[in-house]
Design an enzyme around this catalytic site. Structure first.
Site, PDB file in Angstrom:
ATOM      1  CB  SER A  36       9.864 -31.906  37.349  1.00  0.00           C
ATOM      2  OG  SER A  36       9.991 -31.043  38.452  1.00  0.00           O
ATOM      3  CD  GLU A  58       8.358 -28.026  42.294  1.00  0.00           C
ATOM      4  OE1 GLU A  58       7.191 -28.024  42.708  1.00  0.00           O
ATOM      5  OE2 GLU A  58       9.286 -27.446  42.883  1.00  0.00           O
ATOM      6  CE1 TYR A  69       7.380 -27.561  34.964  1.00  0.00           C
ATOM      7  CE2 TYR A  69       7.880 -28.182  37.231  1.00  0.00           C
ATOM      8  CZ  TYR A  69       8.230 -28.132  35.887  1.00  0.00           C
ATOM      9  OH  TYR A  69       9.430 -28.676  35.474  1.00  0.00           O
TER      10      TYR A  69
END
Length: 322
Positions: free
Chosen positions: A124, A126, A148
């Site tokens: 990801s 992120e 996360y």
């Protein structure tokens, strides 16, 4: 003989689009689903008679081994995770178990059942978090800003580690934000398009938002699953950034969505401090040059087309309900 694929997270947005793609290519598709008192199969309901679902859980090693033995796949796509960033603060340990250790369990299952299986890990954007380079490339250092993001970094590097340690064909796709009408209602794009549709149809009179200045690289999930598949068709395993290379603010998203419905966003949007993250990720923009050069992949859907598609879908869905 047709290829076989096993998808964890098959009931999610990406799982449903990937299933459609693989079926169109003649694959036999198996999906891992968790036992639950309420089944949530709406995204794959139209595909149910063409796929086989197997009960297993990322937290249960033995169930994953059994799933692989049952499906006997050529390819495994690990899309399952606790994937909603705000929840990762309130459920940090669970996020780590699913999103980090869950990857190791799937890799261990692959190693135990058939090391020739090709493995795809959903990494990801992120992971970049507090970005150290703009735009972000495969070599950009990670600086995650949420539990996360941290868990995804673990999942990413354990995939690299198993590739190098055990010679597995294991790859990671570092996907930037990808959206669709099948996106969960808790995600900002879908929250906006669903909110716009409700306001348009008189079902709501305001839309509460957090940071309108955050910038994201948003693409269409239906385009991005093709990149996943392409990564597993290469001669050698490698990791790729999958992105549009364009950035838009949350405010732009809001403007385009309200405009599609013929509304003035400034009359309806209310800034609510509850929706501001503890540690914000301000600017994510990916450089998909490697995916373009090596995979021949480019996104087909523009930002505006994506937002329009989502607003239209939410309007149609809510009108049908009325």
């Amino acid at each position: 003989m047709s290829k076989r694929a096993l998808i964890t997270g098959i009931t999610g947005q990406d799982g449903s689009y990937l299933t459609e793609l693989l079926l169109s290519k003649g694959y036999e598709v198996f999906g891992v689903v968790r036992r639950s008192s309420t089944e949530s199969y709406e995204r794959i309901e139209h595909l149910r008679d063409r796929i086989q679902l197997i009960q297993a859980d990322l937290l249960d090693q033995y169930s994953l081994i059994k799933a692989l033995e049952t499906a006997q796949p050529d390819e495994v796509y690990n899309l399952a995770a606790q994937s909603f960033v705000p929840t990762s603060w309130s459920q940090a340990v669970l996020t780590g178990e699913f999103t980090a250790l869950g990857v190791t369990k799937v890799l261990e299952a692959v190693r135990a059942v058939d090391p020739k299986i090709r493995f795809y890990q959903a990494s990801s954007s992120e992971m970049y978090g507090k970005v150290l380079e703009v735009p972000q490339r495969e070599e950009t250092p990670f600086y995650p800003r949420s539990p996360y993001g941290v868990a995804k970094v673990y999942g990413h590097f354990i995939t690299v580690n198993y590739r190098e340690s055990y010679n597995l064909f294991a790859v990671s796709g570092i996907l930037f934000n990808h959206e669709s009408p099948r996106r969960g209602l808790e995600f900002v794009t879908r929250k906006v398009t669903d909110g716009v549709a409700k306001i348009k149809l008189g079902l709501a009179n305001e839309l509460r938002m957090g940071n309108l200045d955050a910038k994201r690289d948003w693409g269409f999930a239906g385009d991005y699953v093709e990149a996943m598949w392409l990564m597993l068709q290469q001669d050698a395993p490698d990791d790729y950034v999958v992105a549009t290379g364009e950035t838009h603010t949350v405010q732009e998203l809001v403007e385009v969505a309200f405009e599609r419905a013929g509304l003035d966003w400034q009359k309806y949007v209310v800034i609510d401090p509850r929706f501001i993250r503890p540690a914000e990720v301000d600017l994510l923009i990916g450089d998909p040059a490697k995916a373009k050069a090596k995979l021949g992949w480019t996104p087909k859907t523009s930002f505006k087309e994506l937002v329009h598609m989502m607003v239209d879908s939410d309007l149609a869905r809510l009108e049908a309900r009325k």
